[in-house]
Design a protein around this motif. Structure first.
Motif, short mmCIF file in Angstrom:
data_model
loop_
_atom_site.label_atom_id
_atom_site.label_comp_id
_atom_site.label_asym_id
_atom_site.label_seq_id
_atom_site.Cartn_x
_atom_site.Cartn_y
_atom_site.Cartn_z
N THR A 482 0.86 -1.02 0.13
CA THR A 482 0.08 0.04 0.23
C THR A 482 0.82 1.15 -0.13
N VAL A 483 1.34 1.45 -1.15
CA VAL A 483 2.34 2.81 -1.26
C VAL A 483 1.52 3.99 -1.85
N PRO A 484 1.88 4.83 -0.85
CA PRO A 484 1.08 6.40 -1.24
C PRO A 484 1.02 6.69 -2.78
N VAL A 485 -0.25 7.15 -3.17
CA VAL A 485 -0.04 7.58 -4.65
C VAL A 485 1.04 8.63 -4.79
N GLY A 486 1.55 8.71 -6.10
CA GLY A 486 2.40 9.56 -6.31
C GLY A 486 3.87 9.40 -5.98
N THR A 487 4.04 8.03 -5.38
CA THR A 487 5.35 7.97 -4.93
C THR A 487 6.43 7.47 -6.11
N ALA A 488 7.44 7.89 -6.42
CA ALA A 488 8.40 7.73 -7.64
C ALA A 488 9.25 6.27 -7.03
N ALA A 489 9.51 5.36 -8.10
CA ALA A 489 9.83 4.05 -7.84
C ALA A 489 10.48 3.76 -8.95
N GLU A 490 11.37 2.57 -8.59
CA GLU A 490 12.12 1.62 -9.83
C GLU A 490 11.62 0.29 -9.48
N LEU A 491 11.01 -0.62 -10.30
CA LEU A 491 10.68 -1.91 -9.90
C LEU A 491 11.23 -2.87 -11.14
N ARG A 492 11.31 -3.83 -10.29
CA ARG A 492 12.13 -4.95 -11.05
C ARG A 492 10.99 -6.19 -11.47
N VAL A 493 10.74 -6.37 -12.74
CA VAL A 493 9.70 -7.36 -12.93
C VAL A 493 9.92 -8.64 -12.42
N THR A 494 8.84 -9.36 -11.76
CA THR A 494 8.74 -10.51 -11.25
C THR A 494 7.68 -11.47 -11.71
N GLY A 495 6.84 -11.03 -12.55
CA GLY A 495 5.97 -11.90 -13.15
C GLY A 495 4.84 -11.28 -13.99
N HIS A 496 4.11 -12.00 -14.66
CA HIS A 496 3.22 -11.50 -15.91
C HIS A 496 1.95 -12.04 -15.78
N ALA A 497 0.97 -11.12 -15.99
CA ALA A 497 -0.39 -11.47 -16.18
C ALA A 497 -1.00 -10.91 -17.77
N PRO A 498 -2.01 -11.20 -18.27
CA PRO A 498 -2.39 -11.03 -19.62
C PRO A 498 -2.34 -9.36 -19.70
N ARG A 499 -2.73 -8.59 -19.03
CA ARG A 499 -2.66 -7.20 -19.35
C ARG A 499 -2.02 -6.42 -18.38
N PHE A 500 -1.18 -6.94 -17.51
CA PHE A 500 -0.14 -6.08 -16.69
C PHE A 500 1.08 -7.01 -16.23
N ILE A 501 1.85 -6.48 -15.62
CA ILE A 501 3.05 -7.26 -14.98
C ILE A 501 2.99 -7.16 -13.69
N TYR A 502 3.91 -7.83 -12.97
CA TYR A 502 4.22 -7.79 -11.60
C TYR A 502 5.75 -7.34 -11.28
N GLY A 503 5.86 -6.68 -10.17
CA GLY A 503 7.07 -6.31 -9.85
C GLY A 503 7.35 -5.90 -8.30
N GLU A 504 8.64 -5.70 -8.08
CA GLU A 504 9.06 -5.34 -6.78
C GLU A 504 9.74 -4.32 -6.92
N ARG A 505 9.73 -3.16 -5.83
CA ARG A 505 10.56 -2.16 -5.75
C ARG A 505 12.19 -2.62 -5.37
N CYS A 506 12.71 -1.77 -6.11
CA CYS A 506 14.43 -2.34 -6.13
C CYS A 506 14.92 -2.33 -4.70
N GLU A 507 14.38 -1.34 -3.91
CA GLU A 507 15.04 -1.08 -2.64
C GLU A 507 14.49 -2.18 -1.87
N LEU A 508 13.37 -2.74 -2.11
CA LEU A 508 12.96 -3.95 -1.24
C LEU A 508 13.34 -5.33 -1.65
N ALA A 509 13.96 -5.38 -3.00
CA ALA A 509 14.07 -6.82 -3.47
C ALA A 509 15.51 -7.02 -3.20
N ASP A 510 16.42 -6.31 -2.56
CA ASP A 510 18.00 -6.44 -2.37
C ASP A 510 17.82 -6.63 -0.64
#
Length: 510
Positions: A482-510
């Protein structure tokens, strides 16, 4: 003495040729702003959305409990708390609306005629309607039911001269240019960072029109804007703080000035010169016949050179079934579509500094057209699979049911009740999602790809949704957050759905 109030009530528009759902600021909104300012320089012109009205009607209680986002009040403006009062005391209220369609936007719900009628209840001033809804309000039975709701109805544009009298034809571009002024007072009323739709022309450059297309009805003859006119409008928006632009609201970007690559070079380079610090410059809509031509490849290379990455050229094959193609005057064959997709891939598949391809094709498919059989779906799957097997890239695929817009051949003929898609549409769409769209997402956005310059824009039970502004930008869901709307981020792709993809913020993945 207080200034008279004029209100622009934006109830959102969704058309085949353009978007008018925030963060997009539509051509309709800006035309009304300019007309009101030219007609009544002394007026206090306020911009409100249907989400502002919903907020007031719910007494500030959102329909969805925080931290989740409420799609009914998401696009509220800085006029939110006093929106209903503004409408009630306005000398003129101009409603901008498209016919009510099931919203395909996570964060927005278009207003239908019933909700608009309720919003205008008790408004003593002049009531004016502009936009695609006008075609329906002027057609029985709505014409009888809502005959007294509006004092003036405009189907295409509005000017200072005809604001209160109505119009059934678009104003000349020179007239619209003459009344255009600054946009700072409009943009500063928006809570969001807008992306401006810029119209290049009206009408369709094809000799034969698709059975379902409403563009010829909007403008039977093709009318192009001058390059300087478009650049001037972009510059005024830029001066008002707009940094994101989409050259949409026409049937085919590649057909601007009859596929004039010199004019298109001047247009794109001119916008970049006038708006040096823009963040997004994208296109919308591309006729595959134009893209497949030799000049189409050269224009695609211009788009890749001057526009920003993550760009999409949506092309309407509509159906790969030759029977449906012939019956509905679609003109584009599977062979032409393949060549068009190849041209866009050749010009734009290379990734930019932000990790996204510079320009990729989008595909539009329509079910429910006359001539459809079960073989239609088989043909669609076969040809999509062939594109996938050839290693080509596609930004997105839009699958929808046919709609009979008033005045089109399809509306006169009617959509047959016994077409197989009436029973199998959901299953057919799921087939395309599984067999085509999700594998394509894995190819375009491979697991481990890092995508910078994103921002959070919506939170629901699935998690936080991230995107960039742009034309059909990819949506990335970080599950369970639940990240506040408007938060800037860099995400790493972790999965795929038909019309969108899944990801994790890089600072959380390390």
């Amino acid at each position: 003495m207080s200034r008279p109030v004029a209100v622009i009530l934006d109830c959102f528009t969704v058309e085949p040729s353009g978007l008018g759902v925030p963060p997009y600021v539509s051509t309709y909104v800006r035309t009304v702003w300019s007309a009101l300012r030219a007609a009544w320089p002394e007026a206090d012109v306020r911009y409100v959305t249907i989400d502002d009205i919903r907020w007031c009607q719910s007494v500030g209680i959102p329909g969805v409990r925080p931290p989740f986002s409420d799609p009914l009040t998401y696009s509220a403006t800085f006029n939110r708390d006093g929106a209903l009062d503004l409408v009630r005391r306005a000398a003129t209220v101009v409603v901008i609306a498209g016919d009510k369609v099931p919203s395909v936007h996570l964060h927005a719900v278009n207003a239908g005629i019933e909700e608009i009628s309720e919003a205008l209840e008790g408004t003593p001033g002049r009531r004016v309607l502009l936009g695609p809804m006008a075609a329906y309000v002027l057609t029985p039975p709505l014409a009888d039911e809502y005959a007294g709701l509006f004092d003036a109805v405009h189907t295409h544009t509005v000017t200072a001269a005809n604001l209160t009298s109505g119009s059934r034809a678009p104003a000349a571009y020179g007239v619209l240019r003459g009344q255009r002024g600054e946009f700072a007072g409009l943009v500063e009323q928006m809570r969001w960072q807008p992306i401006a739709e810029l119209e290049l022309y009206r009408g369709c450059t094809r000799r034969r029109f698709c059975s379902f297309c409403n563009e010829p009805g909007k403008s039977p003859l093709v009318a192009f804007r001058e390059v300087e006119d478009v650049i001037e409008e972009a510059g005024l928006l830029y001066d008002a703080g707009v940094r994101n632009f989409r050259l949409g609201q026409q049937t085919c970007f590649f057909s601007y000035r009859n596929r004039d690559e010199v004019a298109i070079h001047g247009l794109l380079s001119g916008i970049r010169d006038r708006c040096p610090d823009l963040e997004v410059l994208h296109i919308d809509n591309a006729d595959p016949l134009a893209v497949a031509a030799p000049v189409g490849l050269r224009i695609a290379k211009l788009v890749s050179e001057f526009c920003t990455e993550g760009n999409c050229a949506p092309m309407g094959i509509e159906s790969f079934d030759p029977v449906v193609i012939k019956r509905n005057d679609l003109t584009c064959s599977p062979t032409i579509l393949r060549r068009a997709v190849q041209h866009v891939n050749e010009a734009g598949a290379e990734r930019g500094p932000g990790g996204l391809s510079k320009l990729l094709p989008g595909l539009n498919l329509i079910y429910g057209l006359p001539g459809e059989t079960h073989a239609t779906h088989t043909a669609n799957l076969d040809h999509l699979t062939a594109l996938l097997e050839d290693g080509l890239l596609c930004h997105r695929t839009n699958v929808r049911l046919a709609r009979a817009f008033p005045g089109t051949p399809l509306a006169r003929e009617g959509i047959p009740d016994d077409l197989p898609s009436s029973k199998h549409y959901d299953a057919w769409k799921a087939d395309i999602d599984r067999e085509w769209d999700q594998p394509m997402k894995r190819r375009v956005y491979p697991t481990g790809l890092t995508i910078p310059r994103l921002h959070s824009y919506f939170v629901n039970e699935q998690g936080t949704w991230f995107r960039r502004l742009g034309s059909y930008s990819i949506q990335i869901v970080e599950r369970g957050s639940t990240v506040p709307v408007g938060t800037a981020a860099e995400l790493r792709v972790t999965g795929h759905a038909p019309r969108f993809i899944y990801g994790e913020r890089c600072e959380l993945a390390d």
